[in-house]
Scaffold this active site. Sequence first.
Site: not given
Ligand code: THU
Length: 137
Positions: A50, A59, A61
Site C-alpha cells: 500500500e 495488490c 497478485e
Molecule cells: N488487495 C489485494 O492484494 N488483492 C486483491 O485482489 C484485492 C485487494 C489488497 C489491496 C489493498 O492493500 C487491500 O487488499 C484492501 O483492498
Amino acid sequence: MPDISDPQWLQLADAARRASANAHCPYSRFRVGAAVLTGDGGIAAGCNVENASYGLTVCAERSAVTRAVADGARSIEAVVVYTPTAEPVTPCGACRQVIAEFGRDARIRCICDGPGVLEFCAADLLPSAFPKSGSEL
Ligand code: THU
C-alpha cells in the site's frame, strides 16, 4: 487448462500464506499473499504493497506476477491467492487483467483461514477480455 499436481498446489499455498506476512498494509490492515506458478516451473510470491497515496497500492497478485516476469517468466499456469478471512476472496478486476496477460488459461485458487476454497480459470474470471490475443495489437 494446465495440470497442476497436489504438491505444486501445496507449495503455492504455502508461498502465498508466507508472503501475506510481508504485506505493507498500514491503511487497510488487510494482508494478502499470492503465489504464481510459471510456465518454466518456478514459483514467485507477492504481497499487497500500500501507499499513502492510496491509489498507488499494488495488490498481492500483481506484485507476484511482476516478480515472476522480472525473474524471466513469460507465462503463468496457476495462481493461489490467500486472504486471512473466513471465506475465500477473489482477485480484483485489475489483477484479473494482469493475470490474463500471461495466462489466459491459468488456474486461480483462492484460499483463506476457513475450509472454503474457490477455483477458477482466468478466462472465466475475465470473460471477453481485451485483447482476445496478444497478436491483435
Ligand atoms: N488487495 C489485494 O492484494 N488483492 C486483491 O485482489 C484485492 C485487494 C489488497 C489491496 C489493498 O492493500 C487491500 O487488499 C484492501 O483492498
